[in-house]
Motif scaffolding. Structure first.
Motif, PDB file in Angstrom:
ATOM      1  N   LEU A 163       5.026  22.332 -20.422  1.00 16.34           N
ATOM      2  CA  LEU A 163       3.637  22.006 -20.126  1.00 16.34           C
ATOM      3  C   LEU A 163       2.862  23.275 -19.817  1.00 16.34           C
ATOM      4  O   LEU A 163       3.416  24.243 -19.291  1.00 16.34           O
TER       5      LEU A 163
ATOM      6  N   GLN B  95       1.518  14.997 -13.521  1.00 17.18           N
ATOM      7  CA  GLN B  95       2.525  16.019 -13.771  1.00 17.18           C
ATOM      8  C   GLN B  95       1.966  17.407 -13.486  1.00 17.18           C
ATOM      9  O   GLN B  95       0.762  17.629 -13.476  1.00 17.18           O
ATOM     10  N   ASP B  96       2.889  18.345 -13.255  1.00 18.09           N
ATOM     11  CA  ASP B  96       2.500  19.684 -12.808  1.00 18.09           C
ATOM     12  C   ASP B  96       1.673  20.452 -13.831  1.00 18.09           C
ATOM     13  O   ASP B  96       0.986  21.406 -13.487  1.00 18.09           O
TER      14      ASP B  96
ATOM     15  N   GLU C 174      -0.455  12.897  -8.065  1.00 20.81           N
ATOM     16  CA  GLU C 174       0.615  12.169  -8.730  1.00 20.81           C
ATOM     17  C   GLU C 174       0.801  12.548 -10.193  1.00 20.81           C
ATOM     18  O   GLU C 174       1.766  12.129 -10.828  1.00 20.81           O
TER      19      GLU C 174
END
Length: 515
Positions: free
Chosen positions: A174, A278-279, A276
């Protein structure tokens, strides 16, 4: 699968087998920084250099980025870019074959190209890497404004074609969240869980698992009436249903995860909290100049290293950073066999990746080496500040040397034991030698032990000294209970004795083959 054909393709397909194995000769005076660094800068023909790298690096390169000549029929200072189409294809095919062998099973390759050859390149890479391993065609915005002198349409983009070695094994990372991405989150209802954004709470009835279920049964648990806080009654629009069952919707509503707008009468939307999510964010296939730079920025970057002879087709450091951010982790091995001005190596160095850069022209020494030396010293251009680069590390400079065989077919006198050992091991096992060999036993692979009897490891040419397989030499070799393949100048054992000892003897130089 359709295959691309062109004039002299069969010669291109056979090219790799004809390329000789060459030595890599160190040039210490052009190396820089930490002597223990694993980074390599190689000057020489990239096809021969790639062949030379196979014994030690096959299957070990995590990410390959190349920026080959675009075949635009315009003269570039540092490249002959005026190649006829079939010649360009023949140039690329064998190099892609070798690059595939060097790529790790969970690795990826990224190739910059423009419209002149992009679509032919895609089909060629389908053949070499497998159509099923195609990942994406990234569009990079390389220009800020149209060219006024364009005859047809002003091209504003390049392609970056990405393939995985094995798509099932490769997993893209990501991207780091940006301030712009986080700015989409707010907290209009003062939810104690923090800022959030809302998303569509409906899904299509014609696609996905729920759509298939609806088509089969004619009904859906996700079709029901919702009453908004303002009293408005709503059903999903035609062809869609709600994003959950009525029971689950009531749970979400009770948990204040459904948003009906400030007035409480809008179509329901699902709340997603920043805490909440994703990073990172999933990388898209459109890369804007505002995110990764453009041609103008890249020219400024290379001018900082050489204002008198500016490389014609550089890429911005932030563009290469994006690729490495998606495709690599710290200390992964990067390879660029069309190194150009050295951008790939510079970015890899600053990001803490290991790298191998290959450039055939003199500017390997006039452009790449000075640039990387400044990187080692801590230069602050390009992505340096973004990644907090302060200098350090090092690289080793190499040139391509003699072929492994001389003009008479013998092992060239410059070939040392370690180089020949690495070559033989790869030819036999198709995997690189884990570390430079310094004993006759190169290693054991699939319960077969491989030995090399060659000058510099067991003495001179006399049989007693180890270049000829005799009983005394066999007794001196590290033992192995299974099959043994022994390379040497000669053997004193007859066929029956070799069978008893479970030995396959191969004579140097006749049984030393090209990769």
């Amino acid at each position: 699968m359709p295959l691309l054909d062109w004039l002299n393709k069969q010669d291109a397909v056979r090219t790799v087998q004809k390329v000789p194995y060459r030595l890599l000769e160190a040039v210490p005076e052009l190396s820089a920084g930490d002597a223990n660094a694993e980074n390599l800068l190689i000057q020489g023909d990239n096809l021969e250099a790639l062949k030379a790298l196979l014994p030690l690096y096959a299957g070990k390169v995590k990410c390959i980025y190349i920026d080959p000549p675009y075949n635009t029929r315009s003269a570039f200072t540092h490249y002959d870019d005026n190649l006829e189409h079939s010649l360009w294809l023949s140039l690329m095919y064998p190099r892609l074959e070798l690059l595939r062998e060097l790529l790790a099973e969970d690795g990826s390759i990224w190739v910059s190209i423009d419209d002149n050859e992009a679509h032919y390149l895609k089909v060629m890479m389908d053949e070499v890497f497998g159509r099923g391993n195609f990942v994406a065609n990234v569009i990079w915005q390389k220009k800020a404004s149209p060219q006024a002198n364009s005859v047809w349409l002003s091209d504003s983009h390049d392609h970056i074609i990405c393939f995985a070695k094995n798509k099932d094994a490769w997993c893209p990372k990501l991207l780091k969240r940006t301030e712009a991405a986080d700015a989409r989150f707010s907290n209009p209802d003062n939810d104690p869980r923090g800022v959030w954004t809302s998303g569509d709470f409906t899904i299509s009835l014609t696609g996905g698992q729920r759509g298939a279920q609806f088509a089969k049964t004619g009904q859906s648990n996700n079709l029901f009436e919702i009453t908004t806080p303002s009293g408005r009654k709503l059903w999903p629009t035609k062809g869609r249903c709600w994003g959950s069952t009525e029971e689950r919707f009531l749970e979400l509503y009770k948990d204040n995860r459904i948003w009906f707008g400030k007035n409480g009468s809008n179509v329901p939307r699902i709340k997603r909290f920043l805490s909440e999510v994703q990073d990172g964010i999933v990388c898209t296939t459109i890369w804007l100049r505002s995110e990764v730079g453009d041609n103008q920025i890249s020219k400024k970057e290379v001018m900082a290293f050489n204002q008198e002879d500016v490389f014609s087709t550089p890429k911005p450091e932030s563009l290469i950073e994006r690729i490495f951010e998606v495709a690599t982790n710290s200390n992964d091995l990067i390879l660029d066999s069309f190194l150009g001005s050295g951008t790939t190596a510079a970015v890899a160095h600053k990001m803490g990746r290991r790298y191998i850069g290959i450039e055939m022209g003199e500017h390997a020494q006039t452009h790449c080496q000075p640039r990387l030396k400044k990187v080692v010293e801590g230069e602050q251009g390009g992505i340096s500040q973004a990644v907090n680069w302060q200098g350090g590390g090092g690289f080793h400079y190499f040139r391509l040397g003699e072929t492994i065989f001389d003009e008479y077919g013998s092992i060239h006198h410059n070939v040392r034991f370690a180089a020949l050992a690495a070559h033989i091991w790869f030819c036999e096992t198709r995997v690189p030698l884990a570390k430079p060999a310094d004993t006759p036993l190169l290693g054991v692979h699939d319960n077969t032990a491989y030995y090399l009897l060659y000058n510099g490891i067991l003495g001179d040419r006399r049989p007693q000294s180890g270049n000829v397989l005799t009983q005394s030499v066999l007794d001196a070799l590290p033992s192995h209970d299974g099959r043994k393949i022994i390379y040497g100048e000669a053997s004193r054992f007859q066929k029956a004795r070799l069978e008893v000892e479970n030995i396959v003897f191969k004579q140097i130089p006749y049984d030393v083959r090209a990769v």
